[in-house]
Each structure stands twice: as structure tokens, then as C-alpha cells.
Design an enzyme around this catalytic site. Structure first.
Site, PDB file in Angstrom:
ATOM      1  N   SER A  98       0.832  -1.215   0.000  1.00 23.61           N
ATOM      2  CA  SER A  98       0.000   0.000   0.000  1.00 23.61           C
ATOM      3  C   SER A  98       0.858   1.253   0.000  1.00 23.61           C
ATOM      4  O   SER A  98       0.443   2.299   0.497  1.00 23.61           O
ATOM      5  CB  SER A  98      -0.937   0.009   1.215  1.00 23.61           C
ATOM      6  OG  SER A  98      -0.195   0.032   2.429  1.00 23.61           O
ATOM      7  N   GLY A  99       2.072   1.138  -0.546  1.00 20.22           N
ATOM      8  CA  GLY A  99       2.904   2.324  -0.724  1.00 20.22           C
ATOM      9  C   GLY A  99       2.446   3.120  -1.926  1.00 20.22           C
ATOM     10  O   GLY A  99       1.304   3.011  -2.379  1.00 20.22           O
ATOM     11  N   PHE A 100       3.341   3.913  -2.482  1.00 23.86           N
ATOM     12  CA  PHE A 100       2.958   4.763  -3.612  1.00 23.86           C
ATOM     13  C   PHE A 100       2.496   3.930  -4.804  1.00 23.86           C
ATOM     14  O   PHE A 100       1.500   4.250  -5.451  1.00 23.86           O
ATOM     15  CB  PHE A 100       4.122   5.658  -4.013  1.00 23.86           C
ATOM     16  CG  PHE A 100       4.399   6.765  -3.037  1.00 23.86           C
ATOM     17  CD1 PHE A 100       3.495   7.800  -2.887  1.00 23.86           C
ATOM     18  CD2 PHE A 100       5.547   6.765  -2.276  1.00 23.86           C
ATOM     19  CE1 PHE A 100       3.726   8.829  -1.989  1.00 23.86           C
ATOM     20  CE2 PHE A 100       5.799   7.784  -1.367  1.00 23.86           C
ATOM     21  CZ  PHE A 100       4.893   8.816  -1.221  1.00 23.86           C
TER      22      PHE A 100
ATOM     23  N   GLU B  10      18.865  15.376   4.748  1.00 27.02           N
ATOM     24  CA  GLU B  10      17.725  15.931   5.479  1.00 27.02           C
ATOM     25  C   GLU B  10      17.815  15.635   6.969  1.00 27.02           C
ATOM     26  O   GLU B  10      17.516  16.497   7.801  1.00 27.02           O
ATOM     27  CB  GLU B  10      16.426  15.380   4.881  1.00 27.02           C
ATOM     28  CG  GLU B  10      16.138  15.953   3.494  1.00 27.02           C
ATOM     29  CD  GLU B  10      15.040  15.211   2.747  1.00 27.02           C
ATOM     30  OE1 GLU B  10      14.458  15.809   1.819  1.00 27.02           O
ATOM     31  OE2 GLU B  10      14.766  14.039   3.070  1.00 27.02           O
TER      32      GLU B  10
ATOM     33  N   VAL C 277       2.550 -11.212   3.118  1.00 20.44           N
ATOM     34  CA  VAL C 277       2.565 -12.152   1.998  1.00 20.44           C
ATOM     35  C   VAL C 277       3.758 -13.094   2.147  1.00 20.44           C
ATOM     36  O   VAL C 277       4.907 -12.645   2.257  1.00 20.44           O
ATOM     37  CB  VAL C 277       2.625 -11.417   0.647  1.00 20.44           C
ATOM     38  CG1 VAL C 277       2.800 -12.405  -0.502  1.00 20.44           C
ATOM     39  CG2 VAL C 277       1.351 -10.596   0.443  1.00 20.44           C
TER      40      VAL C 277
END
Length: 517
Positions: free
Chosen positions: A21-23, A183, A88
Site C-alpha cells: 500500500s505504498g505509492f 535531510e 505475503v
């Protein structure tokens, strides 16, 4: 064992299963809205993670919920999409069944079309024992643990009577000079200089030392020479000590051994470390390669056909970070476009197109990274910008792709308080977050923990009354761990930088020189 995704009354006959369910997975699922298919999304977490802002959770700017909304909530209006929480474990390509587990329950989910988008994991280049001292930056668990370690380090320094140990607590080491490492280093420097001002009575947070090690000859090497040089200058002005051509050779709870070009090894003392140096593909890549005979690249990604399908299996699409195609980088935009492309291919097939296998046409939207407040760098095609203009571009792009209006609004408020003021609202740390990795290590899932390690110090500082890490209340500590502790200086030199290759494992470390900086 249960079976999911069976045909029910009113359900579309064509079954699509999306792993992840990532990008890649989310953009594929969204593309099926109002389509004549039934979609099942399977992921081991219950949220969609906006990974580019993970470092802001780590440094107290944003909460985890603002960058990781529940997948069910994101897809609540997509009536033909259901979400399953599960890991999975197997994919039967012949029977077209995905096997997953949720605790002790096993689930079989049949499919007609499959989209595999599981993302990537942190790579320690064969030195998984480094994980106990230097968490990666790939998951919410990583971010919360690092937040506990970073803010906890200042707490430990505040009450530490020994000056040398206090300096170790106030030294922060970031390994890897890609966007994530830059960052993180910039935000830790700003945190110590601005946000923690007047919060302590014994220590001066602005005296914290931030070290950034990059295996290549420049930080942000993929951004070009001009932006790389500008980034190094800004980091240096912030007080970050930037070391290039520097490869981590060994690590323990108190510091790292770094190998520099020219053959010199030096030891740097620092108890809080962040690993932002590399990635490895999901184990599903190896599984698919073994089942299908497909080739993999050096980091375990599947070499797919131009339309993103698995060779020999036109019903299986591999997208995002698990896909090796045309040297595309492991970026969010690649995952978004490849996930959407796979969904469009399936929709054409369901719609009766006899030749849906059209190649992926990737549109490069550029790369960007923040260095500090009001300063960022961006490379968009041939355009390279930095400083305040780069920061405005970064702000617009991240607000655009952040999921949900509420999260966008909350992010704007938090950014205003943090960048224009000094507020870091998300500074809460817990005992479980800091030492939780040790429980996993005890179960043999990651590297062995050494006795009396740094986490024991955290444990003693933050433990509830009656807790005694030395007698086994915290998994991973005890005399039986002595034999498993790696010998100092015995690790192989590791070249780092996001996506870097491991160095020669037979390369011997030279005698180390104490850090005199």
C-alpha cells in the site's frame, strides 16, 4: 486457513490483487475507481506511508498519523476495493493465488491480475548487526525508534556526570549522504540549535556535534556538482561536519570506525547513529525470480518487460521499487507512475483490448531535498535551483502528494510553527520505542545485541519502576550474549550512499586513528 476474494453476488468477475500500500500500490488501487474489477490490497501495515517526510517524524515536526494515514480510510470511497492486513509469504503463479498470514491465520487470495509493489528494506551491505546501533529510515517503527534515541540522547546527556560520556551522547552520526541523510543531518543540527534552546539546565544543546559520512566524493551526487557543493556549504554553515570518501568499516554502541580514501581509518565516538546508506529489494523479488525464472539486478529487483509485467506471466505486474526497468531510480514518482500504468493495462484488458501490453512511458519530474528551514535543492530536467526558491518548490510538491486534506492542513500548521518559530510538538518518547528492537533481536530476526549495550543505558533511564534489564526483563541482554558480540574492527568496509554497492568484503581494516577533530 481462510480464502479471500471469492466471487460473491454483485462482485466483478475479474479479481485484482495488489501487494503493498505504498505509492505504487495506492496509485494502482485509486486508478481502479468505478472500474468493473474487484480489488484486494494486501499489506503488512495498516497505513500508507509518505516516506519522503519520515525524517520529520523522527525530528519531532510531524506526527506519524500525518504522514501515514490508514489505508482503509484513504480508500473508503472506493467501493470495489477491499483492504487486508497480512504478510505475503508465497505467490503461486500457476494457481494464481497469493498466500498471506495474519498472526497464526493463513489466507489464500486468488487473482486474475496481480500487481506486486512491496517496496524496499534497509540494506546494511551484509552487516545486519549494525541495525541494533543504527536504525534505518524506511518505516514508522524506524522513525519512532530514532525519535526516541535522538531526544533520549539529550536527556541522557543532561544527567551524565562524566564529560567524555556526555560528549558521546551529544554526538550524532548520520551514515549516507543521499537525500535522506542530508535531510536528517540538517534537521538534527536545527533541532539542537533552535528547538531545544533553554530546555536544559546542565547541557547546551547547541553544542551537539552532527557528523555526516558519505562513501562517494560528494553529498547528493545525483543532483549535479553545483547543487552538491551548495548543499555541502549549507550543511557546514549549520555546523554539520561533512565527510566524503568515507566508508563505515565497523560500529559499536559507542561509535563508528570510518575508512577514508588513502588508507586511513579513524574512530568517531557517538552514541546515536542513523543509517541512510542503502536499500535492498523485498524478499518477494527473489521468490518471484525463482518461481518465474526472471532475472534480478544487483539489489534484488526483478527485471521486468517494458510494460512492467513479469516475463512469462502477462497477468503479473511488478512496479515501484521492486521493478528494474531502464535504470529508473527508486523514487516515489516512479512507483506512482508504474502503479498507475499497471492498473491502466488491466483496465484495457478487461475492456476487451486484445493487445494491452503497452510500455511504461516515465515522465521525470525531478528530484529535491531539504537541507534546513527555507533552504532546499531541486533538480527538474535541466533546471537546478537551490535556497529559498528550492524550498518553495519542495513545499508545493510535498503538499500536492501528501494524502488527505486534513493531513495537508495539519502539515502546513506544523511547518509554520517549526520553520517560522521553534516548536517541535512531537517530542514524546517511550521506553518501548527505544528498546523494542532488542526484543526482535532476541528472536533472531536481526543482528545480535551485545551485553551492556547502549539500549541498556536507555532502558535504565526510561524503564518503569522495578525494571532490571540485566536480569532479562528486556530481551537481548544477558551473559549469554557475550559470545555473539562482534569483535571491534572486524567488520568489512562498507561503501554507503543511497543505493550504493557493498565494498570488497575481504578488504582488511587498517589500524584506527582516534578522532581528534
Amino acid at each position: 486457513m481462510t480464502e479471500a476474494g471469492g466471487t460473491a453476488a454483485g462482485r466483478a468477475p475479474h479479481r485484482v490483487v495488489i501487494i503493498g500500500s505504498g505509492f505504487g500500490g495506492l496509485f494502482a488501487a485509486r486508478a481502479f475507481r468505478r472500474s468493473a474489477v474487484g480489488v484486494t490490497v494486501i499489506d503488512r501495515t495498516n497505513h500508507h506511508l509518505f516516506q519522503p517526510l519520515l525524517y520529520q517524524v523522527t525530528t519531532g515536526i510531524l506526527s506519524e498519523g500525518q504522514i501515514a494515514p490508514p489505508t482503509r480510510d484513504v480508500l473508503r470511497r472506493f467501493k470495489n476495493v477491499e483492504v487486508q492486513l497480512g504478510l505475503v509469504t508465497d505467490i503461486d503463479l500457476e494457481a494464481r493465488i497469493v498466500h498471506s498470514t495474519q498472526g497464526i491465520r493463513m489466507t489464500r487470495t486468488p487473482y486474475d491480475s496481480l500487481i506486486v509493489a512491496p517496496g524496499v528494506d534497509t540494506s546494511y551491505f551484509g552487516h545486519d548487526e549494525f541495525a541494533q546501533w543504527a536504525p534505518g529510515m524506511k518505516t514508522i517503527d524506524d522513525a519512532l525508534e530514532l525519535r526516541g534515541r535522538i531526544f533520549g540522547a539529550f536527556e541522557m546527556a543532561e544527567t551524565e556526570p562524566d564529560e567524555e560520556v556526555r560528549r558521546q551522547w551529544m554526538t550524532f552520526i548520520v551514515v549516507g549522504g543521499g537525500p535522506t541523510g542530508v535531510e536528517m543531518a540538517g534537521q538534527i543540527a536545527e533541532l539542537s540549535e533552535r528547538a531545544l534552546r533553554n530546555n536544559f539546565r546542565t547541557i547546551d544543546p547547541s553544542k551537539a556535534r552532527v557528523l555526516l559520512f558519505e562513501g562517494g566524493d560528494k553529498v547528493l551526487g545525483s543532483f549535479g556538482d553545483r547543487l552538491a557543493a551548495q548543499t555541502a556549504r549549507v550543511l557546514t554553515k549549520l555546523g554539520v561536519e561533512v565527510h566524503t570518501n568515507a566508508m563505515v568499516a565497523d560500529m559499536d554502541e559507542r561509535g563508528v570506525v570510518v575508512h577514508f580514501d588513502g588508507g586511513t581509518d579513524r574512530r568517531f565516538e557517538g552514541r546515536t547513529k542513523v543509517w541512510a546508506a542503502g536499500m535492498k529489494a523485498s524478499p518477494l523479488g527473489k521468490l518471484l525470480a525463482e518461481r518465474s525464472g526472471a532475472d534480478m539486478d544487483r539489489v534484488g529487483r526483478i527485471k521486468v518487460l517494458p510494460d512492467c509485467t513479469l516475463p512469462g506471466h502477462p497477468e503479473v505486474f511488478v512496479v515501484g521499487d521492486l521493478m528494474a526497468l531502464d535504470d529508473l531510480p527508486g523514487m516515489a514518482e516512479v512507483a506512482m507512475q508504474s502503479g498507475r500504468h499497471a492498473a491502466e493495462q488491466i483496465k484495457r484488458l478487461v475492456g476487451g483490448d486484445t493487445d494491452p501490453g503497452r510500455p511504461l512511458r516515465y515522465h521525470d519530474l525531478g528530484s529535491m531535498a531539504t537541507i534546513s528551514r527555507f533552504r532546499a535543492v531541486a533538480r527538474i530536467h535541466k533546471l537546478s535551483v537551490g535556497g529559498f526558491v528550492g524550498w518553495v518548490l519542495w513545499l508545493v510538491v510535498h503538499l500536492t502528494f501528501l494524502t488527505g486534506f486534513k493531513n495537508r492542513f495539519a502539515a502546513v500548521v506544523r511547518w509554520g510553527l517549526s520553520f517560522f518559530g521553534t516548536s517541535r510538538a512531537e517530542r514524546t518518547i517511550t521506553f518501548q520505542q527505544i528498546v523494542g528492537r532488542l526484543a526482535i533481536a532476541r528472536q533472531g530476526q536481526v543482528g545480535q545485541a551485545g551485553p551492556e549495550s547502549q539500549q541498556v543505558g536507555y532502558a535504565r533511564a526510561f524503564a518503569p519502576p522495578g525494571f532490571s534489564p540485566s536480569v532479562g526483563a528486556t530481551p537481548g541482554h544477558g551473559a549469554d550474549q557475550d559470545a555473539a558480540r562482534p569483535a571491534a574492527g572486524g567488520g568489512a568496509t562498507t561503501k554507503h550512499g543511497e543505493g550504493a554497492e557493498p565494498d570488497d568484503p575481504n578488504r582488511a581494516a587498517n589500524p584506527t586513528t582516534p578522532d581528534s577533530a
